[in-house]
Design an enzyme around this catalytic site. Structure first.
Site, mmCIF file in Angstrom:
data_model
loop_
_atom_site.group_PDB
_atom_site.id
_atom_site.type_symbol
_atom_site.label_atom_id
_atom_site.label_comp_id
_atom_site.label_asym_id
_atom_site.label_seq_id
_atom_site.Cartn_x
_atom_site.Cartn_y
_atom_site.Cartn_z
ATOM 1 N N PRO A 85 0.797 -1.223 0.000
ATOM 2 C CA PRO A 85 0.000 0.000 0.000
ATOM 3 C C PRO A 85 0.826 1.268 0.000
ATOM 4 C CG PRO A 85 -0.842 -1.575 1.595
ATOM 5 C CD PRO A 85 0.491 -2.080 1.130
ATOM 6 N N LEU A 133 -6.950 5.398 -1.607
ATOM 7 C CA LEU A 133 -6.870 6.648 -2.360
ATOM 8 C C LEU A 133 -5.454 6.985 -2.810
ATOM 9 C CD1 LEU A 133 -9.242 8.882 -0.191
ATOM 10 C CD2 LEU A 133 -9.778 7.731 -2.344
ATOM 11 N N ARG A 134 -4.468 6.178 -2.414
ATOM 12 C CA ARG A 134 -3.091 6.536 -2.738
ATOM 13 C C ARG A 134 -2.830 6.529 -4.228
ATOM 14 N NH1 ARG A 134 0.677 3.765 1.980
ATOM 15 N NH2 ARG A 134 0.246 5.342 3.571
ATOM 16 N N GLY A 135 -3.473 5.629 -4.956
ATOM 17 C CA GLY A 135 -3.305 5.624 -6.407
ATOM 18 C C GLY A 135 -3.754 6.931 -7.026
ATOM 19 N N VAL A 160 -1.198 9.805 -5.826
ATOM 20 C CA VAL A 160 0.114 9.716 -6.469
ATOM 21 C C VAL A 160 0.026 10.117 -7.937
ATOM 22 C CG1 VAL A 160 1.877 8.104 -7.245
ATOM 23 C CG2 VAL A 160 1.067 8.012 -4.890
#
Length: 381
Positions: free
Chosen positions: A17, A319-321, A324
């Site tokens: 993750p 939500l990291r995708g 980023v």
């Protein structure tokens, strides 16, 4: 595109993750090969940000003192450094070089993980970043490379001095690149008790480790696939939170550890080529300009919605995708000297941001990077 993980299965499952980009190529070029990038979103500090339990000092092992700065001119310091291969001289592997540049422009992206065959210049490419890194302002003599103007990136001692109204001596220095050796212990990485000071002076003293020295800089791990799993967890935790907390023999201290984490496998080094000095200088100026203009880059709301739609339809967790991809697209636009993100910018970075975040299907024959590209063109038209 399927690729080997640099960690064991247990570590990879826990770390995935926090890993942002992913780049992979396999062409046997003269200097570089596969590149995978990883990014961490900013997280809050863990634990206390100050001193507790007893009186102790922080040993200065990371930053030069005022006297050292006066007696060691910048030119002499540069001459003492080992030569590195110029970044513009590296042929091919545009994805890997682009991911490294975007992380230098916006360190909040988090880092890069580069995997490839032996002798293909991965380590050479990373070390060549040294000459491209811009200058930053630091507090003289501070072991944590504290930012004199941002309390969130200050060590505990500097923050206390600032609260007392003291004038902080400031100097400029190059962004630091710290090499983490495979044989390093947790004490060397995180920091430990200064035994000599405890025995000779009878006081508890904290000796900062490599994470302190890498604050506001780059932490480079050679042969990351051979690194101990426990240290991998420590590095990923610090990279994600931006803080390092140490509990040792009655000492509790938290200090900022905001660094760009770069890992590679099977490194080889090149030689210095002076004919690339002009290109090196142009690229350095381009990076400096991009860093200063990053805050003014705008990403249209409709494009942000489509990025989220791509992530949703690919079943990307969390939500990291999305975060980023947004950050990387802005950094790329800044690198190109623009203040508006285009669809082409998103198309360039989105495979590297999402390919490693997809759920793996053992029966799936298509490369994950191609899945991202196909979904991108389906959503963006």
């Amino acid at each position: 595109m399927a690729m080997a993980s640099p960690f064991s299965q247990a570590s990879a499952a826990a770390a995935s993750p926090a890993l942002p980009f992913s780049v992979s190529t396999s062409r046997p070029l003269s200097l570089t090969t596969a590149a995978t990038a990883a990014v961490s979103a900013r997280a809050p500090c863990r634990g206390s940000r100050g001193f507790r339990r007893g009186r102790f000092a922080v040993c200065n092992v990371a930053a030069p003192s005022a006297a050292e700065l006066e007696t060691k001119p910048a030119a002499a310091a540069k001459e003492s450094q080992r030569p590195v291969y110029p970044f513009p001289a590296i042929v091919g592997q545009d994805e890997m070089k682009l991911c490294l540049l975007l992380n230098v422009i916006d360190p909040k992206i988090g880092g890069v993980m580069i995997m490839g065959d032996r002798g293909t210049g991965k380590s050479t490419t990373v070390r060549s970043l040294v000459d491209l890194l811009p200058d930053i302002s630091v507090v003289v003599g501070d072991p944590f490379n504290s930012d004199p103007f941002d309390p969130e990136v200050m060590g505990p001692e500097v923050r206390d001095r600032l609260l007392k109204g003291e004038d902080l001596p400031v100097t400029t220095t190059k962004i630091t690149m710290v090499d983490l050796p495979l044989g390093a212990t947790e004490d060397r990485v995180c920091g430990t008790i200064d035994i000599e000071k405890a025995l000779t002076e009878g006081v508890k003293a904290f000796e900062p480790g490599l994470l302190a020295k890498a604050n506001r800089g780059i932490l480079y791990v050679d042969e990351v696939n051979l690194l101990d799993d426990h240290l991998v967890d420590v590095l990923l935790d610090s990279a994600a939170s931006g803080w390092n907390t140490v509990e040792r023999e009655g000492i509790s201290i938290s200090h900022p550890a905001r660094f760009i984490l770069i890992g590679s496998g099977n490194p080889e080094e090149g030689e210095l080529r002076q004919s690339y000095l002009e290109e090196q200088g142009k690229l350095q100026d381009q990076i400096t300009s991009a860093r200063s203009n990053l805050g003014s880059v705008q990403l249209d709301h409709d494009l942000r919605v489509k990025i989220s739609q791509v992530c949703s339809e690919l079943n990307v967790d969390g939500l990291r995708g999305d975060i980023v991809t947004n950050r990387a697209a802005k950094a790329l636009a800044a690198l190109k000297g623009r203040d508006i993100v285009t669809v082409e910018d998103i198309a360039t970075v989105i495979p590297n941001c999402l390919r490693h975040r997809l759920r793996k299907d053992p029966l799936e024959s298509i490369d994950s990077g191609l899945l991202v590209v196909e979904k991108f063109y389906e959503v963006f038209g």
